[in-house]
Scaffold this active site. Structure first.
Site, short mmCIF file in Angstrom:
data_model
loop_
_atom_site.label_atom_id
_atom_site.label_comp_id
_atom_site.label_asym_id
_atom_site.label_seq_id
_atom_site.Cartn_x
_atom_site.Cartn_y
_atom_site.Cartn_z
CE LYS A 14 -3.97 -2.13 2.34
NZ LYS A 14 -4.93 -2.02 3.48
CE1 TYR A 54 -9.54 -3.01 0.63
CE2 TYR A 54 -8.98 -1.00 -0.55
CZ TYR A 54 -8.60 -2.07 0.24
OH TYR A 54 -7.29 -2.22 0.63
CB THR A 96 -7.75 -4.90 10.01
OG1 THR A 96 -8.36 -6.05 9.41
CG2 THR A 96 -7.95 -3.69 9.11
CG HIS A 120 -5.37 -6.45 -0.11
ND1 HIS A 120 -6.60 -6.49 0.49
CD2 HIS A 120 -5.36 -7.46 -1.04
CE1 HIS A 120 -7.32 -7.47 -0.05
NE2 HIS A 120 -6.58 -8.07 -0.99
P1 DAT Z 1 -8.11 -6.47 5.85
O1 DAT Z 1 -7.27 -5.50 5.05
O2 DAT Z 1 -7.43 -6.87 7.14
O3 DAT Z 1 -8.61 -7.64 5.05
P2 DAT Z 1 -10.79 -5.33 5.60
O4 DAT Z 1 -10.98 -6.14 4.38
O5 DAT Z 1 -11.87 -5.40 6.66
O6 DAT Z 1 -9.42 -5.66 6.35
O7 DAT Z 1 -10.63 -3.78 5.23
C1 DAT Z 1 -9.86 -3.43 4.09
C2 DAT Z 1 -9.08 -2.17 4.40
O8 DAT Z 1 -9.97 -1.11 4.68
C3 DAT Z 1 -8.19 -2.30 5.64
O9 DAT Z 1 -6.96 -2.92 5.36
C4 DAT Z 1 -8.05 -0.86 6.02
C5 DAT Z 1 -9.40 -0.27 5.67
N1 DAT Z 1 -10.28 -0.25 6.85
C6 DAT Z 1 -10.96 -1.29 7.38
N2 DAT Z 1 -11.66 -0.93 8.46
C7 DAT Z 1 -11.41 0.40 8.64
C8 DAT Z 1 -11.83 1.39 9.57
N3 DAT Z 1 -12.66 1.10 10.57
N4 DAT Z 1 -11.36 2.65 9.42
C9 DAT Z 1 -10.54 2.98 8.42
N5 DAT Z 1 -10.11 2.10 7.49
C10 DAT Z 1 -10.52 0.84 7.60
MG MG Z 2 -9.90 -7.66 3.45
#
Ligand code: DAT
Ligand code: MG
Length: 160
Positions: A14, A54, A96, A120
């Site tokens: 990233k 996303y 995360t 990611h």
């Molecule tokens: P991961 O990257 O661990 O698979 P995810 O798929 O739930 O997590 O979310 C994708 C990305 O989105 C994560 O790496 C960072 C961002 N993100 C997730 N939850 C967040 C939050 N509450 N506030 C800000 N960014 C967030």
């Molecule tokens: Mg994810």
């Protein structure tokens, strides 16, 4: 014991990691683990690919900030291959929220933030297959013999 399934998974380095010069350190973790790099490229992400990537977060209030962050520099997309590699890479990645991620994991060792969490990694075998296709064209994924595999896997695992 099951022998393991040969899989491919997607990692994105990233913008925070690009800015902080962590690409080499992050890549080393995967190399040292014994994973095989089968695709790598630097690319700028457009709104459309981020909406798809996303999609599970599109309704969240933080989505616009996430999209802006992911477009703040190009990212480096990598495809790693190995036995059960999707799960292995998630473990190496850590949870995360960087500041709570387990020490020894990439996020645990290199990040403090929820959003600036350096990489990611695909979270399931089905998503990994879709994500590798999303970021790489067929000709950008490379097949080759990795000579060190004879020291990474036992013979019966390799020939399963
Ligand atoms: P991961 O990257 O661990 O698979 P995810 O798929 O739930 O997590 O979310 C994708 C990305 O989105 C994560 O790496 C960072 C961002 N993100 C997730 N939850 C967040 C939050 N509450 N506030 C800000 N960014 C967030
Ligand atoms: Mg994810």
């Amino acid at each position: 014991m099951p022998k393991g399934v040969l899989e491919q998974t997607l990692v994105l380095v990233k913008p925070d990691a690009i800015q902080r010069g962590l690409f080499g350190a992050i890549t080393s973790r995967f190399e040292q683990k014994g994973l095989k790099l089968v695709g790598v490229k630097m690319m700028a992400l457009d709104e459309a690919v981020l909406r798809e990537h996303y999609a599970h977060l599109a309704d969240k209030p933080f989505f616009p900030g996430l999209a802006k962050f992911m477009q703040s520099t190009p990212v480096i997309a990598m495809c790693w291959e190995g036995l059960d590699v999707v799960n292995t890479v998630r473990k190496i990645t850590g949870i995360t929220k960087g500041r709570e991620a387990e020490a020894g994991s990439i996020r645990g060792d290199f990040s403090m933030s929820v959003s600036c969490n350096v990489i990611h990694a695909s979270d399931s075998v089905a998503n990994a297959a879709a994500e590798v296709k999303r970021f790489f064209k067929g000709g950008e994924i490379h097949g080759y013999d990795k000579s060190e595999y004879v020291n990474v896997y036992a013979e019966d695992e390799l020939n399963a």
